[in-house]
Design a protein around this motif. Structure first.
Motif: not given
Length: 707
Positions: A386-387, A422-427, A196-205
């Protein structure tokens, strides 16, 4: 007895095929004409346009080609049959008609903008449905009476045979590119879930987005809006625990991540099918636009409900209010006798007609508050996506360029409005301090979005605590004074309402020198919405007794008196009712009561307002009687005598004793008895006794005690 309002038709769930069988006694002629029209519609689809059918392109091309052969057969059959088609052909034509309906539904769904990602992950199921439809075509053609086919020309018989063979042999399956894109989606989702803390490869997306023809911020928003509507359909059907709900929640979070991370700017060229982005709907002349807004969120009430005090709110917002432990009416301050709410079908119908008249469909995602509570935490993958999206927003808020911050505040506004999750994630991601810093921005869009985001975050207890901990209340007050846009000033005032949710926080806000004077100034000079928000926020602050004196010193009484005087002229009678509620709260303290009494003509206007209040305005009457009782208690016999000399007021009080709500009736009875006691205790004048007939003019013989 009036008939109940018609129920709102539900939108067809994507990939569901509600084909209608023609009636049993239908004659061949209209059935054949309808079948020709359906076949022409399907055969005329633009399969050559890659943007029209980005998924299952080869399979759709084959199906449309077979539909074209079938159309040619039907046209030849129509031309060759000089007399009417025999009744023996009705069964075969009926099966063809049903199959063609299903095919039209499928092709419409596959080509629908905004549904591309959902079609991609369901490509195998769609291909299976297409094969079943083609099988129905072939079976219906084979069941066509031989007398009908043989009576036609050789070319017609050849077309029938060709259409049947092509339908039986057609191998409709997802394209290889579809399979690769679907595997990429599953792989990305697994990364969200497991890392969850690692972004996927943008080319794949981006490869997935290219396959579904999503190339802009607005395209992502369109996909999200569709997925939310599909989610709501399942929630309405009671399928909360189905696998589809988990998948849809995950895909929503995936598209939110794409919109936030991959696109650098918000394109405003493509409109969205939602009230928030569609052209403003015009309200009918006989209804006030503000009457359609929820007093809590100030958004259009898509699911209005009425509470025990007679006030109407959007179901989602009042539900959140009560779940937070608040047991008072947000507008009137009265204690809610019950947590039950009653749907306001009439108001909902008005909102629907207003939106539909402007080409806007009432979003299902707001019904019953389910979409607001549709939690992205339905899966670990959704949480991870979401995070990551929220972390990207906060990073741009903290160190992004001017343009990046402008986009980040817009994203924060949308995400904070999307759901409590999402409000909780932003806080939790520490977005509040950075949004507070941007309140001083001279960019009107940045400041407006930052204020709106903080307003949404202040609905959470953690959000309110975060604003208070970093000293953000003073910054919010400054925006009320010097906000670039009126909307920013109005939303900033609404933030104070949420921040004053407890007596302790109300006291802390009141100690800020500019807080209460700023709200009073907004009540005095603001537009309707600004005045409304200013009153609601001041009412919340007045739950602290120390703030009463501050409100009086800031000129709140004169400002509210001015609102009462101008309310009728501008057709804002609800503002007058709010003013009475605030004056009743202020008059609970002796200094406040004396300030009300010292305002020229205010008591007389209060008496007139009480007499003129509509029968449905129970809270206005209750506050009016409470206010007068406070004035008598703190003003003494002089005030009591003044009220007793107002015939219109006395008759209004007697009416309220008989017809008012239990609470209002009790207060009116107590006030009448106090007036009566005063006149009974008044000593007779020292002059000669007056004739009996004139005794009533002093008020002595005309008093009737109310028990």
């Amino acid at each position: 007895m009036s008939s109940p309002p018609p129920s709102k038709p539900k939108r067809r769930r994507l990939l569901s095929l509600p084909a209608v069988y023609p009636c049993e006694d239908i004659t061949p002629a209209p059935l054949f004409a309808s079948l020709l029209s359906l076949a022409a519609d399907v055969a005329g689809r633009r399969v050559a346009d890659a943007d029209a059918f980005p998924i299952l392109r080869r399979g759709v091309r084959r199906v449309v080609r077979i539909a074209g052969i079938l159309l040619a057969f039907l046209e030849e059959l129509h031309d060759a049959t000089t007399s009417s088609i025999p009744a023996s052909a009705v069964l075969a034509l009926t099966e063809l008609h049903v199959a063609m309906q299903k095919l039209r539904f499928l092709l419409t769904d596959v080509s629908r903008r905004g549904a591309r990602l959902w079609v991609l992950v369901n490509a195998a199921a769609v291909a299976s449905e297409l094969r079943l439809v083609l099988g129905s075509f072939a079976a219906a053609l084979d069941a066509m009476p031989s007398s009908v086919v043989e009576a036609a020309s050789v070319e017609t018989r050849e077309l029938a045979r060709l259409a049947s063979e092509q339908a039986w042999r057609a191998a409709v399956r997802p394209d290889a590119a579809d399979d690769r894109a679907a595997r990429s989606v599953r792989s990305i989702v697994e990364q969200f879930r497991d890392h969850g803390g690692v972004a996927p490869d943008s080319d794949d997306v981006r490869r997935v987005l290219r396959r579904v023809r999503v190339g802009s911020w607005s395209d992502c928003s369109e996909e999200i809006a569709f997925l939310e509507s599909e989610l709501q359909n399942r929630l309405d059907a009671g399928d909360e625990n189905s696998s589809d709900v988990v998948v849809i929640n995950t895909l929503i979070a995936f598209m939110v991540y794409c919109r936030v991370v991959l696109f650098d700017h918000i394109d405003a060229n493509k409109s969205q099918s939602s009230p928030a982005t569609a052209p403003a709907a015009k309200c009918p002349d006989w209804i006030r636009p503000d009457a359609l807004q929820c007093p809590i969120t100030l958004d259009i009430m898509t699911d209005p409900v009425t509470v025990s005090t007679g006030q109407t709110y959007d179901r989602a917002s009042i539900t959140r209010w009560m779940k937070a432990g608040c047991r008072t009416c947000p507008v009137t301050g009265e204690r809610l006798l019950t947590g039950d709410v009653v749907p306001n079908a009439a108001l909902r119908g008005i909102v629907e007609r207003m939106l539909l008249s402007n080409g806007v469909t009432l979003p299902d995602s707001t019904r019953h508050g389910a979409a607001a509570n549709a939690n992205a935490s339905a899966s670990a993958a959704a949480c991870g996506a979401a995070r990551l999206a929220v972390a990207h927003v906060v990073a741009q808020l903290s160190r992004g360029s001017t343009e990046e911050r402008r986009k980040a505040t817009a994203e924060a506004r949308k995400l904070s409005k999307h759901s409590a999750f999402y409000r909780g994630c932003l806080v939790a991601a520490n977005a509040v301090p950075w949004l507070l810093c941007l309140l001083s921005s001279t960019d009107a869009a940045v400041q407006d979005n930052a204020v709106a985001s903080l307003l949404n975050l202040s609905k959470l207890p953690d959000g309110r605590a975060a604003i208070a901990e970093v000293g953000g209340v003073g910054l919010v007050v400054d925006v009320i004074n010097v906000g670039v846009k009126p909307e920013a000033r109005q939303n900033a005032a609404a933030i104070l309402f949420y921040l004053s949710s407890s007596a302790q926080s109300a006291e802390e806000i009141g100690r800020i020198p500019e807080a209460i004077p700023t709200l009073v100034q907004l009540i005095r000079d603001g537009a309707y919405r600004g005045r409304k928000n200013g009153m609601v926020s001041l009412y919340g602050l007045l739950q602290c007794g120390a703030n009463h004196g501050r409100a009086v010193a800031a000129g709140a009484v004169s400002a509210l008196a001015a609102v009462m005087s101008s309310a009728g002229e501008h057709h804002r009678d609800d503002l007058a009712g709010d003013s009475v509620a605030l004056l009743a709260r202020i008059a609970e303290q002796p200094s406040g009561a004396l300030a009300v009494l010292s305002q020229p003509g205010l008591v007389a206007r209060l008496a007139e307002a009480l007499a003129a209040a509509p029968s449905s305005s129970r809270s206005a009457k209750d506050h009016g009687v409470s206010l007068l009782a406070s004035l008598c208690r703190h003003g003494g016999g002089k005030v009591v005598a003044m009220l007793g000399r107002m015939p219109l007021l006395m008759s209004s009080l007697y009416s309220l004793v008989a017809d008012g709500s239990p609470q209002t009736s009790k207060k009116a009875r107590a006030l009448l008895n106090e007036i009566h006691r005063h006149y009974e205790m008044v000593p007779p004048p020292p002059t000669a006794p007056a004739p009996a007939a004139s005794a009533s003019s002093d008020g002595g013989d005309r008093v009737v005690r109310v028990l």
